[in-house]
Each structure stands twice: as structure tokens, then as C-alpha cells.
Design a protein around this motif. Structure first.
Motif, mmCIF file in Angstrom:
data_model
loop_
_atom_site.group_PDB
_atom_site.id
_atom_site.type_symbol
_atom_site.label_atom_id
_atom_site.label_comp_id
_atom_site.label_asym_id
_atom_site.label_seq_id
_atom_site.Cartn_x
_atom_site.Cartn_y
_atom_site.Cartn_z
ATOM 1 N N CYS A 95 0.830 -1.204 0.000
ATOM 2 C CA CYS A 95 0.000 0.000 0.000
ATOM 3 C C CYS A 95 0.867 1.259 0.000
ATOM 4 C CB CYS A 95 -0.953 -0.012 1.192
ATOM 5 S SG CYS A 95 -2.265 1.230 1.079
ATOM 6 N N VAL A 96 1.935 1.252 0.783
ATOM 7 C CA VAL A 96 2.858 2.395 0.789
ATOM 8 C C VAL A 96 3.400 2.624 -0.622
ATOM 9 C CG1 VAL A 96 5.098 3.243 1.604
ATOM 10 C CG2 VAL A 96 3.515 2.194 3.217
ATOM 11 N N LYS A 97 3.821 1.546 -1.268
ATOM 12 C CA LYS A 97 4.367 1.660 -2.626
ATOM 13 C C LYS A 97 3.323 2.202 -3.598
ATOM 14 C CE LYS A 97 7.527 -2.175 -1.934
ATOM 15 N NZ LYS A 97 7.767 -3.596 -2.223
ATOM 16 N N ALA A 98 2.104 1.671 -3.540
ATOM 17 C CA ALA A 98 1.051 2.114 -4.454
ATOM 18 C C ALA A 98 0.709 3.581 -4.229
ATOM 19 C CB ALA A 98 -0.194 1.242 -4.279
ATOM 20 N N CYS A 99 0.620 3.988 -2.962
ATOM 21 C CA CYS A 99 0.313 5.391 -2.652
ATOM 22 C C CYS A 99 1.431 6.313 -3.113
ATOM 23 C CB CYS A 99 0.058 5.570 -1.158
ATOM 24 S SG CYS A 99 -1.524 4.915 -0.607
ATOM 25 N N ASN A 100 2.671 5.901 -2.907
ATOM 26 C CA ASN A 100 3.792 6.733 -3.345
ATOM 27 C C ASN A 100 3.831 6.858 -4.864
ATOM 28 O OD1 ASN A 100 4.758 7.462 -0.825
ATOM 29 N ND2 ASN A 100 6.157 5.727 -0.692
ATOM 30 N N GLN A 101 3.550 5.767 -5.568
ATOM 31 C CA GLN A 101 3.523 5.819 -7.032
ATOM 32 C C GLN A 101 2.379 6.694 -7.523
ATOM 33 O OE1 GLN A 101 3.455 1.635 -7.916
ATOM 34 N NE2 GLN A 101 5.665 1.426 -7.709
ATOM 35 N N CYS A 102 1.218 6.583 -6.884
ATOM 36 C CA CYS A 102 0.063 7.398 -7.254
ATOM 37 C C CYS A 102 0.348 8.878 -6.981
ATOM 38 C CB CYS A 102 -1.171 6.920 -6.483
ATOM 39 S SG CYS A 102 -2.721 7.686 -7.014
ATOM 40 N N LEU A 137 -3.757 0.184 13.713
ATOM 41 C CA LEU A 137 -4.247 -0.540 12.536
ATOM 42 C C LEU A 137 -5.679 -0.131 12.185
ATOM 43 C CD1 LEU A 137 -2.771 -4.100 13.117
ATOM 44 C CD2 LEU A 137 -2.155 -2.483 11.298
ATOM 45 N N LYS A 138 -6.505 0.105 13.193
ATOM 46 C CA LYS A 138 -7.878 0.552 12.931
ATOM 47 C C LYS A 138 -7.884 1.927 12.271
ATOM 48 C CE LYS A 138 -9.924 -2.143 16.662
ATOM 49 N NZ LYS A 138 -10.485 -2.093 18.016
ATOM 50 N N LEU A 139 -7.068 2.838 12.775
ATOM 51 C CA LEU A 139 -6.959 4.166 12.177
ATOM 52 C C LEU A 139 -6.409 4.064 10.752
ATOM 53 C CD1 LEU A 139 -7.108 7.251 12.275
ATOM 54 C CD2 LEU A 139 -4.835 7.226 13.354
ATOM 55 N N CYS A 140 -5.410 3.238 10.580
ATOM 56 C CA CYS A 140 -4.821 3.033 9.260
ATOM 57 C C CYS A 140 -5.890 2.535 8.282
ATOM 58 C CB CYS A 140 -3.654 2.053 9.363
ATOM 59 S SG CYS A 140 -2.737 1.862 7.819
ATOM 60 N N ALA A 141 -6.714 1.609 8.721
ATOM 61 C CA ALA A 141 -7.788 1.088 7.873
ATOM 62 C C ALA A 141 -8.739 2.202 7.450
ATOM 63 C CB ALA A 141 -8.540 -0.020 8.600
ATOM 64 N N ASP A 142 -9.090 3.082 8.383
ATOM 65 C CA ASP A 142 -9.982 4.211 8.062
ATOM 66 C C ASP A 142 -9.356 5.119 7.006
ATOM 67 O OD1 ASP A 142 -11.804 3.292 9.940
ATOM 68 O OD2 ASP A 142 -11.226 4.767 11.482
ATOM 69 N N ILE A 143 -8.077 5.412 7.172
ATOM 70 C CA ILE A 143 -7.377 6.286 6.221
ATOM 71 C C ILE A 143 -7.257 5.602 4.863
ATOM 72 C CG2 ILE A 143 -5.180 7.440 5.728
ATOM 73 C CD1 ILE A 143 -4.935 7.826 8.836
ATOM 74 N N CYS A 144 -6.951 4.320 4.856
ATOM 75 C CA CYS A 144 -6.869 3.563 3.595
ATOM 76 C C CYS A 144 -8.203 3.585 2.855
ATOM 77 C CB CYS A 144 -6.453 2.118 3.852
ATOM 78 S SG CYS A 144 -4.711 1.884 4.275
ATOM 79 N N GLU A 145 -9.292 3.444 3.585
ATOM 80 C CA GLU A 145 -10.619 3.474 2.957
ATOM 81 C C GLU A 145 -10.894 4.830 2.314
ATOM 82 O OE1 GLU A 145 -13.339 2.277 6.031
ATOM 83 O OE2 GLU A 145 -12.785 0.164 5.811
ATOM 84 N N ALA A 172 0.067 6.651 2.895
ATOM 85 C CA ALA A 172 1.425 6.103 2.936
ATOM 86 C C ALA A 172 2.055 6.322 4.312
ATOM 87 C CB ALA A 172 2.289 6.735 1.845
ATOM 88 N N ASP A 173 1.839 7.496 4.876
ATOM 89 C CA ASP A 173 2.394 7.788 6.199
ATOM 90 C C ASP A 173 1.763 6.921 7.282
ATOM 91 O OD1 ASP A 173 4.061 9.668 5.059
ATOM 92 O OD2 ASP A 173 2.930 11.407 5.785
ATOM 93 N N SER A 174 0.443 6.733 7.215
ATOM 94 C CA SER A 174 -0.214 5.915 8.244
ATOM 95 C C SER A 174 0.200 4.448 8.113
ATOM 96 C CB SER A 174 -1.734 6.066 8.197
ATOM 97 O OG SER A 174 -2.279 5.488 7.048
ATOM 98 N N CYS A 175 0.354 3.975 6.897
ATOM 99 C CA CYS A 175 0.814 2.593 6.701
ATOM 100 C C CYS A 175 2.251 2.421 7.212
ATOM 101 C CB CYS A 175 0.730 2.194 5.229
ATOM 102 S SG CYS A 175 -0.950 1.971 4.615
#
Length: 107
Positions: free
Chosen positions: A15-22, A67-75, A46-49
Motif C-alpha cells: 500500500c505504501v508503494k502504491a500510494c507513493n507511485q500514485c 491498525l484501525k486508524l490506518c484502515a480508516d485512512i486507507c478506505e 502512505a504515512d499511516s501505513c
């Protein structure tokens, strides 16, 4: 390190890689202003991951909450990226959805 987190670590790294590429690709789009929210959420995600990876590897007592916060940010990042037709945004949205699910399961 707790072995229960081995799978989620790989998903977080992806996910970090995908966000950085995006993030990088969005900055190169013709209408960067239109991509501003996507760029912002790519960074947040990327930062939260990255922080979740750190929490897991140092065995933080707050790992589940992080991890719960990270999930919210990822969503949120997935929702924003899904609005854009660019290939990099669609790949990022997919990685973020997968990461949100993995983070929730691990938490």
C-alpha cells in the motif's frame, strides 16, 4: 515480533508503494489542482501505513488502535482514488482497499 502480523506487513508495504507511485504520478498530471485531494490522501495513507509497520515491528501496545486508524485512512484514500480513471489511481484504490481489510482483520 508477533507472527500474526506477517501477512498484514506485506500488504502495508504494498500500500505504501502504491500510494507513493500514485502521489508521484498525480503530481505529473496536467490538472494537478483537480488531483489535490488524491495527492493529499496518498500522503496520509502512505504515512499511516508506514507508522503501522513501525508499530508492528516494535511491538507497540497500541498496534490494534493504529491498525484501525490506518484502515480508516486507507478506505478514504481508496474512495478518492477510485473517482479518477488514471491507471495509477485505480491500482492505488485496489491496494488501499486490500490494506484496509487486512488492517481490520489484524486489529
Amino acid at each position: 515480533m508477533n507472527s500474526q502480523y506477517e501477512d498484514v506487513l506485506r500488504v502495508l508495504e504494498d500500500c505504501v508503494k502504491a500510494c507513493n507511485q500514485c502521489f508521484d504520478a498525480c503530481l505529473k498530471e496536467e490538472d494537478v489542482k483537480m488531483m489535490a485531494n488524491c495527492i493529499r490522501l496518498d500522503r496520509e495513507c502512505a504515512d499511516s501505513c508506514s507508522y503501522a509497520i513501525q508499530a508492528i515491528t516494535r511491538e507497540s501496545p497500541f498496534t490494534a488502535q493504529i491498525l484501525k486508524l490506518c484502515a480508516d485512512i486507507c478506505e478514504k484514500c481508496a474512495e478518492e482514488c477510485a473517482k479518477h480513471d488514471h491507471d495509477h489511481c485505480q491500482k492505488c484504490a485496489e491496494a488501499c482497499r486490500k490494506c484496509a481489510q487486512a488492517c481490520r482483520s489484524a486489529a
